[in-house]
Design an enzyme around this catalytic site. Structure first.
Site, PDB file in Angstrom:
ATOM      1  N   ASP A 198      19.758  18.431 -17.436  1.00 28.78           N
ATOM      2  CA  ASP A 198      20.436  17.210 -17.882  1.00 28.78           C
ATOM      3  C   ASP A 198      21.903  17.537 -18.144  1.00 28.78           C
ATOM      4  OD1 ASP A 198      21.092  14.743 -18.918  1.00 28.78           O
ATOM      5  OD2 ASP A 198      19.686  14.806 -20.590  1.00 28.78           O
ATOM      6  N   ASP A 257      26.010  11.392 -15.141  1.00 28.79           N
ATOM      7  CA  ASP A 257      24.935  11.980 -15.955  1.00 28.79           C
ATOM      8  C   ASP A 257      23.737  12.134 -15.032  1.00 28.79           C
ATOM      9  OD1 ASP A 257      22.846  12.542 -17.713  1.00 28.79           O
ATOM     10  OD2 ASP A 257      23.549  11.166 -19.255  1.00 28.79           O
ATOM     11  N   HIS A 302      13.689  13.715 -22.125  1.00 24.21           N
ATOM     12  CA  HIS A 302      13.659  13.555 -23.578  1.00 24.21           C
ATOM     13  C   HIS A 302      12.327  14.149 -24.022  1.00 24.21           C
ATOM     14  CE1 HIS A 302      16.613   9.952 -23.155  1.00 24.21           C
ATOM     15  NE2 HIS A 302      17.249  11.108 -23.234  1.00 24.21           N
ATOM     16  N   HIS A 328      19.036  15.973 -27.693  1.00 19.79           N
ATOM     17  CA  HIS A 328      17.585  15.744 -27.701  1.00 19.79           C
ATOM     18  C   HIS A 328      16.911  16.983 -27.131  1.00 19.79           C
ATOM     19  CE1 HIS A 328      17.890  15.041 -23.323  1.00 19.79           C
ATOM     20  NE2 HIS A 328      18.906  14.237 -23.592  1.00 19.79           N
ATOM     21  N   TYR A 379      33.224   5.924 -26.129  1.00 16.74           N
ATOM     22  CA  TYR A 379      33.194   4.827 -25.161  1.00 16.74           C
ATOM     23  C   TYR A 379      34.032   3.673 -25.710  1.00 16.74           C
ATOM     24  CZ  TYR A 379      29.079   7.713 -24.437  1.00 16.74           C
ATOM     25  OH  TYR A 379      28.240   8.786 -24.289  1.00 16.74           O
ATOM     26  N   ARG A 398      31.661  11.340 -21.786  1.00 21.00           N
ATOM     27  CA  ARG A 398      30.529  12.089 -22.356  1.00 21.00           C
ATOM     28  C   ARG A 398      30.529  13.456 -21.693  1.00 21.00           C
ATOM     29  NH1 ARG A 398      26.876   8.569 -21.848  1.00 21.00           N
ATOM     30  NH2 ARG A 398      25.643   9.201 -20.046  1.00 21.00           N
ATOM     31  N   ASP A 426       0.826  -1.210   0.000  1.00 19.15           N
ATOM     32  CA  ASP A 426       0.000   0.000   0.000  1.00 19.15           C
ATOM     33  C   ASP A 426       0.862   1.263   0.000  1.00 19.15           C
ATOM     34  OD1 ASP A 426       1.000  -0.184   2.529  1.00 19.15           O
ATOM     35  OD2 ASP A 426      -0.930  -0.148   3.564  1.00 19.15           O
ATOM     36  N   GLU A 445      28.028  16.793 -21.537  1.00 25.50           N
ATOM     37  CA  GLU A 445      26.661  17.208 -21.907  1.00 25.50           C
ATOM     38  C   GLU A 445      26.291  18.513 -21.227  1.00 25.50           C
ATOM     39  OE1 GLU A 445      22.106  15.395 -21.827  1.00 25.50           O
ATOM     40  OE2 GLU A 445      23.632  14.560 -20.490  1.00 25.50           O
ATOM     41  N   GLU A 475      25.592  16.612 -26.372  1.00 30.90           N
ATOM     42  CA  GLU A 475      26.240  15.584 -25.556  1.00 30.90           C
ATOM     43  C   GLU A 475      26.991  14.516 -26.371  1.00 30.90           C
ATOM     44  OE1 GLU A 475      23.436  12.760 -23.739  1.00 30.90           O
ATOM     45  OE2 GLU A 475      21.806  14.038 -24.454  1.00 30.90           O
TER      46      GLU A 475
END
Length: 449
Positions: free
Chosen positions: A287, A276, A378, A371, A400, A417, A54, A419, A396
């Protein structure tokens, strides 16, 4: 203690006519798309979802519903009507006041206050929805709602339409056309107004503080989830209502997993860590991604890959300007990344054109460069539209390098990365998240303070 709910600070109501103006703009589109035919639009905020037993997840309104209403409560409904005379009316249906439920689960606005507080023409308790919706539908030719997005909306529409059809002998006729609202709302949400931009700047500022805190805290011997805890602490302390998405904290080989969730892995001195993460405030996301060495100093292989990715991001930033295609920043980044991969020997025996045309770079860079960003991380919007001032997108690029027999071992398990969130302006773009350093010297200085 039963019926517990995992609550979070509710999205505060915006006490001005911003959302009313949005509803009127949407109603204008309804009229234009039906040549002025009498029409009804229906939206639902969503229901609370059970986590287990619950216990409930913290509630967050449907983004489209909140965009049009600013109303933060679950199980609320918006009804918009308009006709050829451009008569416009909007009605909110919400949960009734209930002292016992409010004692357990928090304040409800209630139908008596909702219209005045949120600038609706009318407001009712949700138990009036069926009756009022039926009344509107029998005098309308068009019904607008989000197709296949909400089980609750689908059920209500199906039930009311069936009821009206069963009364056809009484000359009750359901609408002739059903029209999906998804693309129209997406177009409205794509270009941000000043209020949205200010809110997203605030979200970006809070997220930047979280990243800076995490970078300062980072050291060998701690775990990924401890880094995540620092992010969450800063987000909450600074006023964010939630994370915008599950935080990615990825060390060593995990930095080459695009959506790795923070885990128990212990950070090692020789590794890269990729973070990230972004917060959400008043329904809007940020982001940010940063990648940096756990030791505080970039090794030569880490530095080589990082400099390539940073150069690719700078090229993508230069390509982000009014009139550009959404794909232009990606193309600019891919060119720099591909050249860099060739220069350091990640890709051998191919020309730059061959690497791009054959998409050989995808061994090391397999996602797009950005994006849309807004109420959803997104965000919705047509990617075929040229960029224009007021649009917000991420930039971004990444690289890798997983273990592979055709790659020098010194590059293995390095995932980078970078971004940032970019607001398209009249002359180019403005980065909302650049308070978090990206230059190697600045990163090393911050970590080693």
């Amino acid at each position: 203690m039963s019926n517990l709910k995992l609550t979070s600070p509710s999205l505060g109501p915006i006490h001005d006519e911003l959302h009313l103006r949005r509803r009127k703009k949407f109603a204008k589109w309804m009229l234009e798309s039906t040549n002025g035919g009498p029409s009804v639009a229906l939206f639902h905020s969503g229901k609370e979802k059970i986590r287990n037993g619950d216990n409930y997840y913290p509630f967050r309104s449907s983004s489209d519903f909140f965009y049009l209403t600013g109303f933060p409560e679950p199980d609320a409904w918006l009804l918009i009507t308009c006709n050829e005379k451009e008569n416009f009316s909007d009605t909110i249906f919400c949960l009734p006041k209930d002292p016992l439920q409010e004692l357990w689960n928090g304040f409800r606005v209630g139908p008596n206050n909702a219209a005045k507080k949120f600038f609706f023409r009318k407001s009712y308790s949700i138990d009036m929805l069926g009756k009022e919706l039926e009344k509107k539908l029998v005098s309308s030719k068009n019904l607008f709602f989000p197709f296949s997005e909400s089980h609750e909306i689908d059920t209500v529409v199906k039930t009311i339409i069936k009821k009206i059809k069963n009364q056809s002998r009484g000359k009750k006729i359901p609408p002739e056309r059903f029209i999906d609202v998804a693309q129209a709302i997406a177009n409205l949400r794509l270009v941000k107004d000043n209020k949205e931009i200010d809110t997203m700047k605030k979200a970006a500022q809070i997220s930047s503080l979280g990243h800076i805190r995490a970078m300062k805290f980072c050291k060998p011997g701690i775990t990924e989830y401890q880094i995540e805890a620092e992010l969450l602490h800063e987000f909450g302390k600074s006023g964010a209502q939630s994370v915008a998405y599950p935080s990615i904290v990825a060390s060593g080989p995990n930095s080459c997993i695009l959506h790795h969730k923070a885990g128990k892995r212990i950070l090692q001195e020789s590794e890269i860590i990729l973070i990230d993460a972004g917060c959400e405030i008043e329904g809007y996301a940020s982001d940010i991604t940063r990648s940096f060495p756990v030791s505080g100093y970039f090794s030569s292989p880490q530095r080589q890959i990082y400099e390539i990715v940073l150069a690719a991001q700078k090229a993508a930033i230069q390509a982000t300007k009014p009139g550009a295609d959404f794909s232009d920043p990606h193309s600019a980044a891919v060119k720099i990344l591909s050249q860099g991969m060739m220069d350091i020997g990640l890709i051998k025996n191919n020309s730059l054109d061959e690497i791009i045309d054959k998409e050989l770079y995808k061994q090391f860079y397999m996602h797009r460069t950005g994006h849309w960003l807004g109420m959803d991380v997104h965000d919705v919007g047509d990617y075929s539209k040229p960029l224009q001032p007021g649009m917000i997108l991420t930039i971004e690029p990444g690289c890798y390098v997983r273990p592979s027999t055709d790659v020098d071992k010194s590059f293995w398990n390095i995932g980078i990365r970078i971004e940032d969130d970019a607001l398209v302006t009249d002359s180019g773009c403005a980065l909302l998240t650049r308070k978090v350093p990206v230059e190697i010297s600045e990163i090393e200085s911050l970590i080693n303070q």
